[in-house]
Design a protein around this motif. Structure first.
Motif, PDB file in Angstrom:
ATOM      1  N   GLN A 133     -23.272  13.767 114.606  1.00  0.00           N
ATOM      2  CA  GLN A 133     -23.892  13.485 115.814  1.00  0.00           C
ATOM      3  C   GLN A 133     -25.063  12.638 115.523  1.00  0.00           C
ATOM      4  O   GLN A 133     -26.356  13.017 115.481  1.00  0.00           O
ATOM      5  N   VAL A 134     -24.685  11.209 115.899  1.00  0.00           N
ATOM      6  CA  VAL A 134     -25.779  10.206 115.876  1.00  0.00           C
ATOM      7  C   VAL A 134     -25.303   9.048 116.800  1.00  0.00           C
ATOM      8  O   VAL A 134     -24.267   8.491 117.027  1.00  0.00           O
ATOM      9  N   GLU A 135     -26.543   8.834 117.729  1.00  0.00           N
ATOM     10  CA  GLU A 135     -26.369   7.744 118.547  1.00  0.00           C
ATOM     11  C   GLU A 135     -26.962   6.488 117.951  1.00  0.00           C
ATOM     12  O   GLU A 135     -27.842   6.306 117.286  1.00  0.00           O
ATOM     13  N   ILE A 136     -26.055   5.315 118.112  1.00  0.00           N
ATOM     14  CA  ILE A 136     -26.582   4.127 117.358  1.00  0.00           C
ATOM     15  C   ILE A 136     -26.541   3.153 118.452  1.00  0.00           C
ATOM     16  O   ILE A 136     -25.338   2.552 118.971  1.00  0.00           O
ATOM     17  N   THR A 137     -27.705   2.577 118.701  1.00  0.00           N
ATOM     18  CA  THR A 137     -27.846   1.463 119.886  1.00  0.00           C
ATOM     19  C   THR A 137     -28.976   0.609 119.497  1.00  0.00           C
ATOM     20  O   THR A 137     -29.655   0.615 118.587  1.00  0.00           O
ATOM     21  N   LEU A 138     -28.525  -0.759 120.212  1.00  0.00           N
ATOM     22  CA  LEU A 138     -29.895  -1.802 120.066  1.00  0.00           C
ATOM     23  C   LEU A 138     -30.871  -1.358 120.847  1.00  0.00           C
ATOM     24  O   LEU A 138     -30.620  -0.808 121.806  1.00  0.00           O
ATOM     25  N   ASP A 139     -32.317  -1.392 120.317  1.00  0.00           N
ATOM     26  CA  ASP A 139     -33.405  -1.184 121.063  1.00  0.00           C
ATOM     27  C   ASP A 139     -33.972  -2.659 121.290  1.00  0.00           C
ATOM     28  O   ASP A 139     -34.821  -3.080 120.414  1.00  0.00           O
ATOM     29  N   ASP A 140     -34.101  -2.813 122.525  1.00  0.00           N
ATOM     30  CA  ASP A 140     -34.814  -3.943 122.944  1.00  0.00           C
ATOM     31  C   ASP A 140     -36.138  -3.662 123.695  1.00  0.00           C
ATOM     32  O   ASP A 140     -36.719  -4.540 124.234  1.00  0.00           O
ATOM     33  N   THR A 141     -36.591  -2.548 123.694  1.00  0.00           N
ATOM     34  CA  THR A 141     -37.737  -2.190 124.130  1.00  0.00           C
ATOM     35  C   THR A 141     -38.930  -2.117 123.192  1.00  0.00           C
ATOM     36  O   THR A 141     -40.194  -2.219 123.546  1.00  0.00           O
ATOM     37  N   PHE A 142     -38.610  -2.227 121.841  1.00  0.00           N
ATOM     38  CA  PHE A 142     -39.710  -2.417 120.750  1.00  0.00           C
ATOM     39  C   PHE A 142     -39.691  -3.576 120.114  1.00  0.00           C
ATOM     40  O   PHE A 142     -38.476  -4.529 120.118  1.00  0.00           O
ATOM     41  N   ALA A 143     -40.559  -4.224 119.352  1.00  0.00           N
ATOM     42  CA  ALA A 143     -40.553  -5.474 118.277  1.00  0.00           C
ATOM     43  C   ALA A 143     -41.300  -5.186 117.119  1.00  0.00           C
ATOM     44  O   ALA A 143     -42.140  -4.381 117.085  1.00  0.00           O
ATOM     45  N   ALA A 144     -40.779  -5.820 116.144  1.00  0.00           N
ATOM     46  CA  ALA A 144     -41.668  -5.795 114.664  1.00  0.00           C
ATOM     47  C   ALA A 144     -42.610  -6.961 115.156  1.00  0.00           C
ATOM     48  O   ALA A 144     -42.432  -8.114 115.017  1.00  0.00           O
TER      49      ALA A 144
END
Length: 269
Positions: free
Chosen positions: A85-96
């Motif tokens: 039970q793991v969701e794996i998605t690109l996150d384009d709402t945060f940045a380094a």
């Protein structure tokens, strides 16, 4: 300011840590939310698919990876997920972004980083500025100094930078990585090199080829080096050149100790 060429992959769900425990190189135990670590996913043959800086979140982790490695890393993690039970998605709402008060788990000489909402991220750090910082710190980067399945973790000093937990449970490529560690005969390392004619992709010579320059900024660069050959050259006080111009290496204490051991072994002492 934002670090260049980075993407974020978010893993969330109750089985996130269990998935990472059996796949990636870094330790995942006793990991508090807000703590960043360094690690990688390897091929079964022990070479790096992608390294990353990873932040522990309340419900999972946030992987900070080179943008060109993100899709492949996501695909492989999804393959290993099976029924977890793991969701794996690109996150384009945060940045380094650079954090003047923070740190990087790879080296105290690297600029600190943190992860903020994209709207607060600001401008991009110039490539040349970031390259100069990481070269001075002796830290290679995926996409510039190497790409997928080209190098072993020790080639880019991952073990020295705390990126491999040799005592954890099995991870992909662990057998090869552990065998190299046990033998204690590591002959390739990435070192900072200095000279007036450095150029990425060119060889460093002495009596024989010593290594290859992988990235450059000004008169400093990184090079993947045969440390056993370098030690022999230093012992004999032979000149080192790149593009027919003299070069020198920054050799940290840990690398010098390894090179001394290789030299002792070769001499039969």
């Amino acid at each position: 300011m934002r670090f260049p060429q980075r993407s974020l992959i978010r893993l969330s769900g109750p089985d996130t840590i269990a998935l990472l425990e059996r796949t990636v190189t870094n330790s995942v135990q006793d990991w508090a939310a807000g703590e960043a670590r360094y690690g990688a996913l390897l091929t079964p043959q022990g070479k790096i698919i992608s390294d990353y800086t990873v932040l522990r979140t309340d419900d999972g982790v946030l992987l900070d990876v080179h943008e060109d490695a993100a899709e492949d890393l996501m695909k492989r993690l999804k393959m290993f997920r099976l029924r977890a039970q793991v969701e794996i998605t690109l996150d384009d709402t945060f940045a380094a972004v650079r954090d003047p008060d923070g740190s990087d788990p790879r080296s105290p000489a690297l600029w600190g980083r943190k992860w903020v909402p994209l709207a607060e991220a600001g401008d991009m750090i110039p490539d040349a500025d970031w390259r100069a910082n990481r070269i001075a710190a002796g830290v290679p980067e995926w996409g510039t100094d190497y790409r997928a399945a080209e190098v072993f973790p020790t080639d880019i000093n991952m073990d020295v930078m705390g990126g491999i937990d040799y005592k954890k449970g099995c991870f992909v490529g662990q057998e090869v990585a552990s065998r190299m560690k046990r033998r204690g005969k590591i002959r390739k390392r990435t070192l900072t090199v200095r000279g007036a004619a450095l150029e990425a992709g060119t060889e460093i010579f002495s009596a024989a080829p010593v290594g290859t320059v992988t990235s450059v900024q000004g008169e400093a660069g990184l090079a993947l080096v045969r440390t056993d050959r370098l030690q022999k050259i230093l012992d004999q006080s032979l000149p080192l050149t790149c593009n027919d111009q003299p070069v020198t290496f920054d050799v940290p204490d840990w690398a010098q100790n390894e090179m001394n051991a290789l030299g002792t072994e070769a001499s039969g002492e």
